[in-house]
Design a protein around this motif. Sequence first.
Motif, PDB file in Angstrom:
ATOM      1  N   LEU A  40       0.918  -0.719   0.113  1.00 54.15           N
ATOM      2  CA  LEU A  40       0.132  -0.087  -0.278  1.00 54.15           C
ATOM      3  C   LEU A  40       1.337   1.257  -0.208  1.00 54.15           C
ATOM      4  N   LEU A  43       2.261   1.574  -3.538  1.00 56.26           N
ATOM      5  CA  LEU A  43       0.996   2.330  -4.142  1.00 56.26           C
ATOM      6  C   LEU A  43       0.209   3.782  -4.373  1.00 56.26           C
ATOM      7  N   SER A  44       1.256   3.802  -2.987  1.00 57.35           N
ATOM      8  CA  SER A  44       0.336   5.789  -2.924  1.00 57.35           C
ATOM      9  C   SER A  44       1.816   6.577  -3.018  1.00 57.35           C
ATOM     10  N   PRO A  45       2.080   7.379  -4.205  1.00 58.21           N
ATOM     11  CA  PRO A  45       3.035   7.884  -4.741  1.00 58.21           C
ATOM     12  C   PRO A  45       3.558   8.982  -3.064  1.00 58.21           C
ATOM     13  N   LYS A  47       4.401  12.760  -1.996  1.00 53.22           N
ATOM     14  CA  LYS A  47       3.909  13.975  -2.581  1.00 53.22           C
ATOM     15  C   LYS A  47       4.847  14.601  -2.715  1.00 53.22           C
ATOM     16  N   LYS A  48       5.120  15.738  -3.962  1.00 52.40           N
ATOM     17  CA  LYS A  48       5.621  16.484  -3.972  1.00 52.40           C
ATOM     18  C   LYS A  48       6.045  17.686  -3.826  1.00 52.40           C
ATOM     19  N   GLY A  51       2.843  19.091  -2.257  1.00 54.16           N
ATOM     20  CA  GLY A  51       1.472  19.497  -2.672  1.00 54.16           C
ATOM     21  C   GLY A  51       0.523  20.799  -1.946  1.00 54.16           C
ATOM     22  N   GLY A  52      -0.668  20.720  -3.247  1.00 56.32           N
ATOM     23  CA  GLY A  52      -1.309  22.195  -2.747  1.00 56.32           C
ATOM     24  C   GLY A  52      -0.724  22.440  -3.733  1.00 56.32           C
ATOM     25  N   TYR A  53      -2.147  23.961  -3.578  1.00 50.47           N
ATOM     26  CA  TYR A  53      -1.552  25.520  -4.482  1.00 50.47           C
ATOM     27  C   TYR A  53      -0.454  25.767  -3.790  1.00 50.47           C
ATOM     28  N   LEU A 134     -13.772  23.775  -3.460  1.00 52.24           N
ATOM     29  CA  LEU A 134     -13.257  22.700  -3.675  1.00 52.24           C
ATOM     30  C   LEU A 134     -12.313  22.591  -5.696  1.00 52.24           C
ATOM     31  N   PRO A 203      -8.471  25.083  -2.205  1.00 58.75           N
ATOM     32  CA  PRO A 203      -8.784  23.924  -0.993  1.00 58.75           C
ATOM     33  C   PRO A 203      -8.617  24.313   0.173  1.00 58.75           C
ATOM     34  N   GLN A 204      -9.182  24.524   1.445  1.00 61.86           N
ATOM     35  CA  GLN A 204      -8.021  24.163   2.587  1.00 61.86           C
ATOM     36  C   GLN A 204      -8.567  23.010   3.156  1.00 61.86           C
ATOM     37  N   VAL A 205      -8.003  22.492   2.113  1.00 67.48           N
ATOM     38  CA  VAL A 205      -7.807  20.340   3.016  1.00 67.48           C
ATOM     39  C   VAL A 205      -6.927  19.818   3.419  1.00 67.48           C
TER      40      VAL A 205
ATOM     41  N   TYR B 158     -10.283  16.869  -3.637  1.00 65.53           N
ATOM     42  CA  TYR B 158     -10.623  17.241  -3.058  1.00 65.53           C
ATOM     43  C   TYR B 158     -11.486  16.570  -1.671  1.00 65.53           C
ATOM     44  N   TRP B 169      -3.613  10.487   2.489  1.00 68.11           N
ATOM     45  CA  TRP B 169      -2.829   8.855   1.913  1.00 68.11           C
ATOM     46  C   TRP B 169      -3.884   8.353   0.840  1.00 68.11           C
ATOM     47  N   ARG B 172      -3.849   9.641  -2.401  1.00 61.43           N
ATOM     48  CA  ARG B 172      -2.803   9.918  -3.230  1.00 61.43           C
ATOM     49  C   ARG B 172      -2.648   8.807  -3.242  1.00 61.43           C
ATOM     50  N   LEU B 173      -3.220   7.481  -3.095  1.00 64.52           N
ATOM     51  CA  LEU B 173      -3.542   6.037  -3.395  1.00 64.52           C
ATOM     52  C   LEU B 173      -3.655   5.651  -4.739  1.00 64.52           C
ATOM     53  N   ASP B 178      -0.932  13.351  -6.849  1.00 65.84           N
ATOM     54  CA  ASP B 178      -2.069  15.159  -6.188  1.00 65.84           C
ATOM     55  C   ASP B 178      -2.457  14.482  -7.724  1.00 65.84           C
TER      56      ASP B 178
END
Lengths: 205, 410
Positions: A40, A43-45, A47-48, A51-53, A134, A203-205, B158, B169, B172-173, B178
């Motif tokens: 798992l 599979l989940s790369p 973050k570059k 992330g985000g804007y 969003l 987006p603010q998440v 989002y 996580w 990204r999966l 992103d």
Amino acid sequence: MVDKNTGDKEEKTGITRRKFTLGVILASVAGAFGSLLALLKVLSPEKKGGGGYVSTIKPGDKLVYAKGGKQGDFIKVSSLNIGDAVLAYPAGKASNPANIVQLIKLKESTFKPPTHINLTGDGLVAYSAICTHLGCIVSWVRNQQSPDTSFTECFCHDSIFDPLRGAKVLSGPAPIPLAQIGIKVEGDGTLVFTSGFTGPIGPQV
Amino acid sequence: MILKWFDERLEIKKFKDKYLTKTFPTHPSFLLGEIALFSFITLIITGIFLGFLYEPSSKMVSLFGAMVPSAYASVVRIDLLPMGMLIRGIHHWSAMIMIAAILAHLMRIYFTSSYRKPREINWLIGLGLWSVTMLAAFTGYLLPFSNFSVTATSIAYYITKSVPWIGDWISRLLFAGDFPSSGTVPRFFFMHVMLIPILLLGLIGLHIVILVKQKHTEPLSNKNKKEAEGGRRLIGIPIWPEQGVISVSFFFFLLFLVVLIATYIPLNPIETYGPPSPGTPVMRPDWYFLIVYGFLKLVPGDLSFSILGGKITPETIGGIIFPTLTILVFALIPFLDRRKDPQNYIENPLRRPFMTSFGIGGGVFLCMLVVAGYIDVLHIVPATMTIYIIIASLAAWSISYTLLRLYNKK
């Protein structure tokens, strides 16, 4: 002692063959699936760069049209009337989606705090065009009768922002205002950025 | 002759005698699940056609002189093929019909209380099928990579990100990094054409095997007939040939209807939306996502707090907590509405005032959320709409309850 049903010999430890076999099977299944969990992670790369804007606008960047027939051309102050708004990018930096702004022309005297009046120029104000809900790109709703009461709306979930009051949220699900960015008019009528964004964008998440 | 050759080796006759003579009770509402199944078959067939021509990549390529993502270009090319747009339309329409049929089937089971013991497991599998079908529809949204697709998927990205603790996580999966990034389209393609269909096939198989094992609930009219005869066997028609002929002709009739609808009402005209560009079109998702979409519009923007380091935002409430709770309520129904003796007949909804009125109230609540998706057109403020929704669903619940009680007193 011999178990009548299974014929298992119970050792001194109190573990029957059946229990032991079951334990081995369970342990191997758990081990196999446990090791698969590591997949798992793969599979989940990663973050570059956070992330985000992340905007790459620098003071001095010129504003160009983001869409339409004049895409990529410098925006001239003379082409905007009161109540107009266009989407703009800093010249040469259109590949970063975080850089898109909405440039709005209104009456300079009508701007009220929390608008950063020092960052407006000649009735022009610029806000991040990425909805803080969003991430849709906001639109301009022009009031034909009284253009100076036009407003910004995100058509995805109907968040409405007040361009005269620092893009404050008037209604809808957006959690925070759109961040303002400083602009000024150059001698030749083109526009340049004079600051970074005043707050978080996207987006603010 | 050929049949005999196979029969000598595979004992088809034995199989036929054992399974194909099973009794299938008849009632028109029992065909709802079949509509969902047949739509799924149509989806697979049209999906195979589309799969041969689609390119799962967001790399930019040239199309008629403009640079567009290659996924978008390949869908435009599909539309230009003879009947290409029609096949795509049938695929999209079948998806909508499949979800509509699942919901109708679910309502039928609910209102006739066919979810009761011993059928709780199949009720849960049914809910799983509904959720996975929604996932299939959602992953299919992105694939044409039009401006509409990208905006819709970005919203979902989002929402996924807003899951407390593990949102980053999970997003990204699912989105392979992103969004938008080059990994998303291939990963969605894989999920849409491999992972989800396999999951659906497995669940559908399980659903049907359990149905065969437990036997169908019977229409109430069978009860009196049976008591008169003193028999215990199901009353109905054998699977083959009677029910089989009905089902096969029903499948082709449905196919005919879908082709007809898809011919006259094209869906998702990606050439109108264009490739991804700055500027969001005024758009609404397909109807089955409108419930969540409407709810997202109503949650106030300043409703945000954190629990134990997990951040709860309006998107978490509207996009994650609310759908999860809805499914949870559905899942709990057979465990709250219990009865010791096995339920073998469908029940008359009019004789169950509490559950029926609860179902009506809940149904009105969900329909009103769809209406909430249109508050911009209706010019209603979110707060007012929230009050309308509460009043309407409570009124529907209490009025239907009172009426049903009166009806049963008579």
